[in-house]
Motif scaffolding. Structure first.
Motif, PDB file in Angstrom:
ATOM      1  N   ASN A 160       0.738  -1.239  -0.012  1.00  3.67           N
ATOM      2  CA  ASN A 160      -0.146  -0.019   0.028  1.00  3.67           C
ATOM      3  C   ASN A 160       0.899   1.275   0.183  1.00  3.67           C
ATOM      4  O   ASN A 160       0.642   2.113  -0.567  1.00  3.67           O
ATOM      5  N   GLU A 161       2.006   1.504   0.710  1.00  3.01           N
ATOM      6  CA  GLU A 161       2.753   2.333   1.088  1.00  3.01           C
ATOM      7  C   GLU A 161       3.408   2.794  -0.284  1.00  3.01           C
ATOM      8  O   GLU A 161       3.769   4.024  -0.757  1.00  3.01           O
ATOM      9  N   LEU A 162       3.759   1.636  -1.037  1.00  3.01           N
ATOM     10  CA  LEU A 162       4.655   1.819  -2.210  1.00  3.01           C
ATOM     11  C   LEU A 162       3.896   2.028  -3.471  1.00  3.01           C
ATOM     12  O   LEU A 162       4.340   2.113  -4.682  1.00  3.01           O
ATOM     13  N   ALA A 163       2.828   1.756  -3.512  1.00  4.81           N
ATOM     14  CA  ALA A 163       1.698   1.861  -4.829  1.00  4.81           C
ATOM     15  C   ALA A 163       1.898   3.101  -5.401  1.00  4.81           C
ATOM     16  O   ALA A 163       1.653   3.264  -6.540  1.00  4.81           O
ATOM     17  N   GLY A 164       2.075   4.300  -4.652  1.00  6.02           N
ATOM     18  CA  GLY A 164       2.123   5.603  -5.224  1.00  6.02           C
ATOM     19  C   GLY A 164       3.542   5.907  -6.050  1.00  6.02           C
ATOM     20  O   GLY A 164       3.822   6.620  -6.902  1.00  6.02           O
TER      21      GLY A 164
END
Length: 235
Positions: A160-164
């Motif tokens: 989730n944190e690295l999706a961006g």
């Protein structure tokens, strides 16, 4: 992501699954493999592989690896340790701290250090080697199982944190693999080569999770059974 022309960092690359990853990645066209190990001399020499001193328990070595390997597009968090024993053993706290240091905090350190590098190089991917023990803990490898549960949760959070950052995060789960880690266990085992092929097939297909053998698939399905697979089963 695609393996061809990738630049890869593998932790614990000197044997077992880590060594199998290095060989298969090169066979699929990876441009370079940084093979991390506590002792770089233990890395099997082969074209395309650069041995790298990397003990994931040492923040300084993780930082040095990140400073050197600025071209990485795929990180494989493979380094892991285990020790038999339950939580009621006299030394269980000491054993648990030691195992978590490698299996959880080591993954966290490497992921933190290389996330900005992956982002700068287009996103790439992070592949965390987990286990069917992420979901079941029979007490024989109590601390190891708990560490893999924590690493699974970490993997899900990083996704989730690295999706961006457009970074693919893949969790690799499997049961017994024929490596030094399972020596002495008289159970059916899968070869490291088979596990690695399935993992990289999943990575190139854009998957978030790979269940690399039948036992792991069975356990995962059983998590939602009336008597879930993580509870003791009737004889």
């Amino acid at each position: 992501m695609k393996i061809e022309n990738a630049v890869v960092l593998i932790t614990g690359a000197n044997r077992g699954i880590g060594l199998a990853f290095a060989r298969e990645l090169l066979a699929r066209g990876a441009r370079k493999v940084y093979a991390g190990a506590r002792d770089p001399a233990s890395i099997t020499p082969q074209a395309g592989v650069q041995a790298l001193r990397l003990d994931v328990n040492h923040p300084g070595e993780v930082a040095a690896a990140a400073a050197l390997a600025q071209d990485v597009t795929l990180v494989i968090n493979n380094a892991g340790i285990a020790q038999p024993g339950g939580f009621l053993a006299p030394d269980s706290e000491e054993v648990s701290r030691r195992i978590f240091e490698t299996n959880f905090f080591g993954v966290l350190r490497v992921s933190q250090a290389f996330a900005p590098i992956l982002a700068a190089n287009g996103g790439g991917a992070l592949l965390n080697v987990l286990s069917v023990a992420s979901w079941v803990n029979g007490g024989e490898l109590a601390a190891y199982s708990a560490s893999k549960s924590a690493a699974w949760s970490l993997t899900n959070a990083l996704r989730n944190e690295l999706a961006g950052h457009k970074t693919q995060v893949l969790g690799l789960h499997m049961a017994y693999v024929d490596t030094d880690l399972t020596r002495g266990f008289e159970v059916p085992k899968t070869s490291p080569e088979q596990i690695v092929k399935r993992a990289l097939n999943g990575l190139e297909s854009g998957l978030d999770e790979v269940l690399a053998d039948e036992l792991t698939q069975h356990v995962k399905i059983g998590l939602t059974a009336p008597r879930p697979s993580y509870l003791p089963q009737a004889a």
